[in-house]
Design a protein around this motif. Structure first.
Motif, PDB file in Angstrom:
ATOM      1  N   ARG A  53       0.756  -1.004  -0.059  1.00 50.75           N
ATOM      2  CA  ARG A  53       0.043   0.538  -0.462  1.00 50.75           C
ATOM      3  C   ARG A  53       0.791   0.886   0.519  1.00 50.75           C
ATOM      4  O   ARG A  53       0.528   2.374  -0.259  1.00 50.75           O
ATOM      5  CB  ARG A  53      -0.505  -0.229   1.331  1.00 50.75           C
ATOM      6  CG  ARG A  53      -1.656  -1.594   2.058  1.00 50.75           C
ATOM      7  CD  ARG A  53      -2.876  -0.746   1.744  1.00 50.75           C
ATOM      8  NE  ARG A  53      -3.950  -2.227   2.596  1.00 50.75           N
ATOM      9  CZ  ARG A  53      -4.422  -2.455   1.807  1.00 50.75           C
ATOM     10  NH1 ARG A  53      -5.224  -1.917   0.464  1.00 50.75           N
ATOM     11  NH2 ARG A  53      -4.922  -3.878   1.505  1.00 50.75           N
ATOM     12  N   VAL A  54       1.742   1.604   0.308  1.00 44.91           N
ATOM     13  CA  VAL A  54       2.949   2.478   0.771  1.00 44.91           C
ATOM     14  C   VAL A  54       4.046   1.976  -0.613  1.00 44.91           C
ATOM     15  O   VAL A  54       5.146   1.363  -0.466  1.00 44.91           O
ATOM     16  CB  VAL A  54       3.529   2.690   1.688  1.00 44.91           C
ATOM     17  CG1 VAL A  54       3.989   4.180   1.616  1.00 44.91           C
ATOM     18  CG2 VAL A  54       1.976   2.699   2.504  1.00 44.91           C
ATOM     19  N   PRO A  55       3.760   2.152  -2.239  1.00 44.92           N
ATOM     20  CA  PRO A  55       5.430   1.768  -2.904  1.00 44.92           C
ATOM     21  C   PRO A  55       6.787   2.452  -2.659  1.00 44.92           C
ATOM     22  O   PRO A  55       6.705   3.762  -2.220  1.00 44.92           O
ATOM     23  CB  PRO A  55       5.077   2.026  -4.423  1.00 44.92           C
ATOM     24  CG  PRO A  55       3.518   3.035  -3.648  1.00 44.92           C
ATOM     25  CD  PRO A  55       3.068   2.622  -2.517  1.00 44.92           C
ATOM     26  N   GLY A  56       7.519   2.319  -3.275  1.00 40.38           N
ATOM     27  CA  GLY A  56       8.299   3.019  -3.777  1.00 40.38           C
ATOM     28  C   GLY A  56       8.248   4.149  -4.261  1.00 40.38           C
ATOM     29  O   GLY A  56       7.728   3.527  -4.951  1.00 40.38           O
ATOM     30  N   SER A  57       9.996   4.490  -4.283  1.00 42.20           N
ATOM     31  CA  SER A  57       9.393   5.801  -5.435  1.00 42.20           C
ATOM     32  C   SER A  57       8.646   5.381  -6.697  1.00 42.20           C
ATOM     33  O   SER A  57       8.232   6.182  -7.492  1.00 42.20           O
ATOM     34  CB  SER A  57      10.657   6.958  -4.974  1.00 42.20           C
ATOM     35  OG  SER A  57      11.678   6.228  -5.462  1.00 42.20           O
ATOM     36  N   ASP A  58       9.635   4.361  -7.294  1.00 45.79           N
ATOM     37  CA  ASP A  58       9.568   4.410  -8.590  1.00 45.79           C
ATOM     38  C   ASP A  58       7.984   3.223  -9.154  1.00 45.79           C
ATOM     39  O   ASP A  58       8.178   3.103  -9.860  1.00 45.79           O
ATOM     40  CB  ASP A  58      10.891   3.369  -8.743  1.00 45.79           C
ATOM     41  CG  ASP A  58      10.365   1.850  -8.673  1.00 45.79           C
ATOM     42  OD1 ASP A  58       9.836   2.267  -7.272  1.00 45.79           O
ATOM     43  OD2 ASP A  58      10.811   0.630  -8.579  1.00 45.79           O
ATOM     44  N   GLN A  59       6.838   2.441  -8.033  1.00 45.42           N
ATOM     45  CA  GLN A  59       6.358   2.648  -7.986  1.00 45.42           C
ATOM     46  C   GLN A  59       4.640   2.978  -7.949  1.00 45.42           C
ATOM     47  O   GLN A  59       3.607   2.896  -7.343  1.00 45.42           O
ATOM     48  CB  GLN A  59       6.180   1.094  -7.571  1.00 45.42           C
ATOM     49  CG  GLN A  59       7.496   0.256  -7.829  1.00 45.42           C
ATOM     50  CD  GLN A  59       7.150  -1.025  -7.769  1.00 45.42           C
ATOM     51  OE1 GLN A  59       7.074  -1.364  -6.129  1.00 45.42           O
ATOM     52  NE2 GLN A  59       6.977  -2.346  -8.010  1.00 45.42           N
ATOM     53  N   GLN A  60       5.364   4.231  -7.672  1.00 49.29           N
ATOM     54  CA  GLN A  60       3.761   5.585  -7.219  1.00 49.29           C
ATOM     55  C   GLN A  60       2.966   5.298  -8.181  1.00 49.29           C
ATOM     56  O   GLN A  60       2.689   5.389  -9.563  1.00 49.29           O
ATOM     57  CB  GLN A  60       4.455   6.456  -6.580  1.00 49.29           C
ATOM     58  CG  GLN A  60       5.756   7.002  -5.389  1.00 49.29           C
ATOM     59  CD  GLN A  60       4.916   6.919  -4.475  1.00 49.29           C
ATOM     60  OE1 GLN A  60       4.003   7.347  -4.110  1.00 49.29           O
ATOM     61  NE2 GLN A  60       5.649   6.803  -3.632  1.00 49.29           N
TER      62      GLN A  60
END
Ligand SMILES: [Zn+2]
Length: 111
Positions: A53-60
């Protein structure tokens, strides 16, 4: 005739034969830096699954999505981390099949 999934692009240490799902550069078993392609059967089973539910920046913007640890291969399996397409409600031991690899991420779907 049912369509079989694409082969899973595993690699194998050319020296000791250890299988790798994710790309490896140095074998953790023998230290070899030589690998050979070792395509496996694209069918697998879920080992564990979690919802991101809180992805890394590349999967925002893609959240929430499903990430699973999958044992893929058929007779000889290798354990990989993968994304599950269409957010299916899959649990441990559920069958999945390989879809493809995009941007270095493996995708599986319910089989
Ligand atoms: Zn090795």
């Amino acid at each position: 005739m049912s369509e079989s999934p694409p082969r899973f692009p595993a690699t194998r240490c050319a020296d000791c034969g250890l299988l790798y799902g994710h790309e490896a550069y140095i074998c953790r078993e023998c230290g070899s830096e030589t690998f050979a392609e070792a395509p496996l059967d694209g069918t697998g089973t879920v080992y564990a699954r979690t919802t991101i539910r809180v992805p890394g920046s590349d999967q925002q913007g893609e959240e929430p999505f499903e990430v699973a640890v999958v044992d893929v291969g058929g007779e000889e399996t290798v354990r990989v981390t993968a994304r599950l397409e269409e957010n299916p409600e899959l649990g441990p031991d559920d069958p999945v099949e390989f879809v493809d690899r995009r941007d270095g991420v493996f995708y599986f779907r319910a089989a």
